[in-house]
Structure formats: structure tokens, C-alpha cells
Scaffold this active site. Structure first.
Site, mmCIF file in Angstrom:
data_model
loop_
_atom_site.group_PDB
_atom_site.id
_atom_site.type_symbol
_atom_site.label_atom_id
_atom_site.label_comp_id
_atom_site.label_asym_id
_atom_site.label_seq_id
_atom_site.Cartn_x
_atom_site.Cartn_y
_atom_site.Cartn_z
ATOM 1 C CE1 TYR A 175 14.517 14.846 -48.660
ATOM 2 C CE2 TYR A 175 12.810 13.333 -47.933
ATOM 3 C CZ TYR A 175 13.195 14.443 -48.660
ATOM 4 O OH TYR A 175 12.268 15.159 -49.392
ATOM 5 N NE ARG B 170 6.888 6.877 -45.038
ATOM 6 C CZ ARG B 170 5.993 7.630 -45.696
ATOM 7 N NH1 ARG B 170 6.302 8.847 -46.085
ATOM 8 N NH2 ARG B 170 4.786 7.167 -45.937
ATOM 9 N N GLY C 226 -1.932 9.649 -47.878
ATOM 10 C CA GLY C 226 -1.530 11.043 -47.880
ATOM 11 C C GLY C 226 -2.506 11.897 -48.653
#
Length: 355
Positions: A181, A228, A321
Site C-alpha cells: 500500500y 506495520r 489472523g
């Protein structure tokens, strides 16, 4: 005493254990507003004994969304919708965190739930994406290279989203600089070929992230601040674990407290070697080389496996997760398997507690 179920101080807070919920996109928001699904999804993990529950990648602007169904914190309506969800997490004894994100060239894409792939066309609600350089992610629409004004706007957007997050009751803020990202795009030489002060050297490529760390710290001076990272692009000539260690040190100097270590996501030609705990080595390297606290993630699904990550000194906490999706009471189960005596079993569930 299980190390996984020992408390961990975080800038004025204390996580009740070190088994945490990683941010997981749900692609279920409406105009950036979280829905009832998000309330049930996140609160159940707190009931299940998580130490920290990190809400999904939450866009700092409408343009920052991965998909049209992403959650946001760019307006007050979104803030107000998050507030009862955050209250539910905290009421169940977990720390509530949120990941602040900008998708960059990976924005305006169909959600995995849509049945489509690639960029959303404008007639279907898509938008023009931005990136450090006009290099598209394979199969996605070309982005516009950001000018300095656009970069400044992103810094302001992160600050405003951080303020709204705190107003909503979030206790931990995480800056998303991973998984290909926008901030990861600036960090990696595979996606950043700029020739100005935001490109070229490692210091220049890290400039935007470091500015955002500073502005989020100013906007939320008391909140534990995570970053992160993808510690490797898994591609030749890309971002690597040594770069990550260096930038983690710089981010610590500017106010970051903790580093959530993942990997990959920048390029389609990445060559990821997966397996149980396959990213733990990255976390261990950064913890030892940079001297900063980290969490490890990556196919960690067993209590004994998570405990070993910590006892080996490879991380300070474990993020999971998929295992939380399979079992929202992962921490309660793990405590029983490790013989940890915890006092936060929900009283409504005590009849099921192993004896």
C-alpha cells in the site's frame, strides 16, 4: 508461567496477554461506515481473550480505500459509528486498536467478496489512484504520480484520522506501511523511482512514513503507536529486512513504540516461501538488530507454536489472523492448552472452561 499469557506494557497501557488479533479487512462498510458485522466480528475476539484487537485497514480518505467497501475515519459519521464497536472491545477487557491506511496504487479495486478482480471502473464507482511514481500494480489501472501538495495532503489526512480514532475510543494506532500500500510503495525502490526528496536514497524513500509517524504522534500523544512493515518484497532489488530495521530505528526516534512485522504484497511477481511461522525470522531480525519491540505474524495457529516464538526471543507478541477467524476464542483455548491461569474467561462461558 506462560510468556504468551504474561502482560505487556504499551506506553501507559498494559495488554493482558501477547496473543493479539491482526487487522483483517472485511469489505463490509457502507461509505466508509462500519456496520453491525464489524461490531460482532471484533467484539467476539475480545470475548475470546485477545490482548489487543486491531481493527482492519481503515482509510484516511475516500481515495485511500482499497475497495469501495473499506472502513474509514475521514469524517465524523465514521468516527461515531466506530465508537460503540470500540466500547464493546474495551468492555470485554481487550485493548482496541485501529490500522490507519492509504492503499495508493492498490486502491479502487474490487473487493474479494464481489466476484470481480482488478480496478473498479469509474462508472461502477472507481476513482483515480495515486502513488509515488506512475507505475501500476500488475493488472490494475495506472496511478497518478503524487506531487508535493498531494503528499502534504496525505500527511494531514493521517493526522485527522488519528484524532478521530482517539475520539472514537481507540487506544492503539497502527500506521500501515506494509502489503504494497501507499507507504510501502514509497519505501520500496521497485515502486518509487522519484528523483526529488521523496525518492532515491533510503532516507528519502522513508521521508513520508517518518513525517506521518511524527504527525500521528502529535495528534495522539498518549496512544501507543505501531507501524506495520512488510520486511521483504520477496523480489530481487526490492525492500528488505535490513532496510526495515534501519527505518524502524528512525521511526522510534520520531515517536513509534512498536512494530508489527509482516512481508510481501508490493509486486505480483513476488516469490514468497510460505510455511508455519514463515515470517517470524523477519520479526526476530528486526527485534535484535534495531532493538525495538515487535510482533510476529504468519501462519501461527497453535498455542505451543506462539509460545515458542516468544520464548525463543523472536518477538514480544504474536499477531494471528486466520486462526482467530476459525476460532474467535483462540486465546481461551490457548490458555487451556498452555496451562495458563487467566482470570478473564467470560462468566457466561465458565461452564465450558477446561478443568
Amino acid at each position: 508461567m506462560s510468556l504468551l499469557f504474561s502482560p505487556l506494557p504499551l506506553r501507559g497501557l498494559t495488554a493482558r496477554n501477547r496473543l493479539w488479533v491482526a487487522p483483517m479487512c472485511q469489505y463490509s462498510a457502507v461509505d466508509g461506515v462500519p456496520q453491525e458485522w464489524h461490531h460482532t466480528h471484533l467484539a467476539q475476539f475480545a470475548s475470546g481473550g485477545a490482548g489487543v484487537v486491531m481493527a482492519e485497514a481503515t482509510a484516511v480518505s475516500a481515495q485511500a480505500r482499497i475497495s469501495p467497501e473499506d472502513t474509514g475515519l475521514w469524517n465524523d459519521a465514521q468516527r461515531d459509528a466506530w465508537a460503540p464497536i470500540v466500547a464493546a472491545i474495551r468492555a470485554r477487557g481487550a485493548i482496541a486498536g485501529v490500522q490507519l491506511a492509504h492503499a495508493g496504487r492498490k486502491a479502487s479495486t474490487w473487493s474479494p467478496l464481489s466476484g470481480h478482480r482488478g480496478s473498479v471502473p469509474h462508472p461502477a464507482g472507481g476513482w483515480i489512484t495515486v502513488a509515488p511514481s506512475a507505475i501500476p500494480f500488475d493488472g490494475f489501472a495506472p496511478p497518478h504520480a503524487m506531487d508535493i501538495a498531494a503528499i502534504d495532503d496525505v500527511v494531514d489526512d493521517f493526522a485527522a484520522a488519528a484524532r478521530r480514532a482517539v475520539e472514537a475510543g481507540f487506544q492503539v494506532l497502527e500506521i500501515h506501511a506494509a502489503h504494497g500500500y501507499l507507504l510501502h510503495q514509497f519505501l520500496s525502490p521497485l515502486s518509487n523511482v522519484r528523483t526529488d526528496e521523496y525518492g532515491g536514497s533510503l532516507q528519502n524513500r522513508a521521508r513520508l512514513l517518518l513525517r506521518i509517524v511524527e504527525t500521528v504522534r502529535d495528534a495522539a500523544p498518549d496512544a501507543p503507536l505501531f507501524v506495520r512493515f512488510s520486511a521483504s518484497d520477496w523480489a530481487e532489488g526490492g525492500w528488505n529486512v535490513e532496510d526495515t530495521s534501519t527505518v524502524a530505528r528512525w521511526a522510534t526516534e520520531r515517536g513509534a513504540d512498536f512494530f508489527d512485522v509482516s512481508s510481501g504484497g508490493l509486486v505480483a511477481h513476488q516469490n514468497v516461501l510460505t510455511g508455519p511461522g514463515y515470517q517470524v525470522g523477519f520479526a526476530a531480525h528486526i527485534r535484535r538488530d534495531a532493538g525495538v519491540p515487535v510482533s510476529a505474524v504468519g501462519l501461527i495457529s497453535e498455542a505451543a507454536q506462539a509460545e515458542e516464538v516468544l520464548t525463543a526471543g523472536d518477538a514480544d507478541a504474536v499477531m494471528a489472523g486466520r486462526e482467530w477467524l476459525r476460532d474467535p476464542h483462540f486465546a481461551l483455548r490457548a490458555a487451556g492448552e498452555l496451562g495458563a491461569d487467566i482470570d478473564y474467561w467470560p462468566k457466561q462461558y465458565l461452564r465450558a472452561r477446561p478443568v
